[in-house]
Design an enzyme around this catalytic site. Structure first.
Site, mmCIF file in Angstrom:
data_model
loop_
_atom_site.group_PDB
_atom_site.id
_atom_site.type_symbol
_atom_site.label_atom_id
_atom_site.label_comp_id
_atom_site.label_asym_id
_atom_site.label_seq_id
_atom_site.Cartn_x
_atom_site.Cartn_y
_atom_site.Cartn_z
ATOM 1 C CG ASN A 1 54.643 22.295 34.840
ATOM 2 O OD1 ASN A 1 55.368 22.444 33.856
ATOM 3 N ND2 ASN A 1 53.324 22.393 34.757
ATOM 4 C CD GLU B 1 50.150 19.113 35.275
ATOM 5 O OE1 GLU B 1 49.411 18.351 34.624
ATOM 6 O OE2 GLU B 1 50.006 20.353 35.303
ATOM 7 C CB CYS C 1 55.821 24.394 40.826
ATOM 8 S SG CYS C 1 54.131 24.546 41.416
ATOM 9 C CD GLU D 1 57.659 28.404 39.791
ATOM 10 O OE1 GLU D 1 57.319 27.235 39.499
ATOM 11 O OE2 GLU D 1 56.880 29.365 39.720
ATOM 12 C CB CYS E 1 52.120 28.225 43.749
ATOM 13 S SG CYS E 1 53.228 26.943 44.379
ATOM 14 C CB CYS F 1 57.159 27.983 44.233
ATOM 15 S SG CYS F 1 56.890 26.396 43.407
HETATM 16 N N1 THU Z 1 52.839 25.682 37.974
HETATM 17 C C1 THU Z 1 54.193 25.838 38.036
HETATM 18 O O1 THU Z 1 54.942 24.923 37.707
HETATM 19 N N2 THU Z 1 54.677 27.025 38.458
HETATM 20 C C2 THU Z 1 53.920 28.136 38.680
HETATM 21 O O2 THU Z 1 54.463 29.188 38.988
HETATM 22 C C3 THU Z 1 52.452 28.074 38.530
HETATM 23 C C4 THU Z 1 51.896 26.701 38.408
HETATM 24 C C5 THU Z 1 52.289 24.441 37.427
HETATM 25 C C6 THU Z 1 51.645 23.498 38.386
HETATM 26 C C7 THU Z 1 50.727 22.727 37.479
HETATM 27 O O3 THU Z 1 51.451 21.680 36.849
HETATM 28 C C8 THU Z 1 50.329 23.716 36.410
HETATM 29 O O4 THU Z 1 51.304 24.762 36.470
HETATM 30 C C9 THU Z 1 48.944 24.303 36.584
HETATM 31 O O5 THU Z 1 48.788 24.878 37.830
#
Ligand code: THU
Length: 133
Positions: free
Chosen positions: A42, A44, A53, A55, A87, A90
């Protein structure tokens, strides 16, 4: 490659996360049809909604390299105390490239893995079930 090896690659990929806001690193490992693996983490942003994310990072990396035939995806969320699945965004992106029975493996550690499929996470997908190819 078995699901535990793929999961270990997802766990390693989580070290590449850029997650200074959530402190929630995530790694994803995508198994391709030639047995190679593409990983993602991920990423941000201070404008929170722009976060990508793990994925989607893995999927977009693979697709941008011309690799669209996926066999499985593993997702590691080492900072969680329960398994965290992909999510909604994704799931939609996965459904674009994956067949409904493609395995999705996720968990916070190797001892607590959940194994499901793209179709179970994203049923009634218009592309695959409602007349698409
Ligand atoms: N996140 C992912 O990368 N994949 C997931 O399956 C769940 C959430 C990340 C997004 C964000 O950077 C952090 O997790 C918190 O939500």
């Amino acid at each position: 490659m078995d699901k535990n090896d793929l999961y270990q690659q997802a766990m390693r990929a989580s070290q590449g996360a850029y997650a200074p806001y959530s402190h929630f690193p995530v790694g994803a490992a995508l198994l391709l049809d030639d047995d190679t693996v593409v990983t993602g983490a991920n990423v941000e942003n201070r404008s929170f909604g722009l976060t990508n994310c793990a994925e989607r990072t893995a999927i977009f990396t693979a697709v941008a390299a011309g690799r669209r035939n996926f066999r499985a995806i593993a997702i590691a969320t080492p900072a969680a105390d329960y398994p965290v699945g992909p999510c909604g965004a994704c799931r939609q992106v996965l459904s674009e490239f994956a067949v409904p029975d493609m395995p999705v493996i996720f968990g916070q550690c190797a001892a607590h893995l959940v194994e499901t499929t793209v179709g179970a996470l994203y049923p009634m997908d218009s592309l695959h079930e409602l007349g698409g190819s």
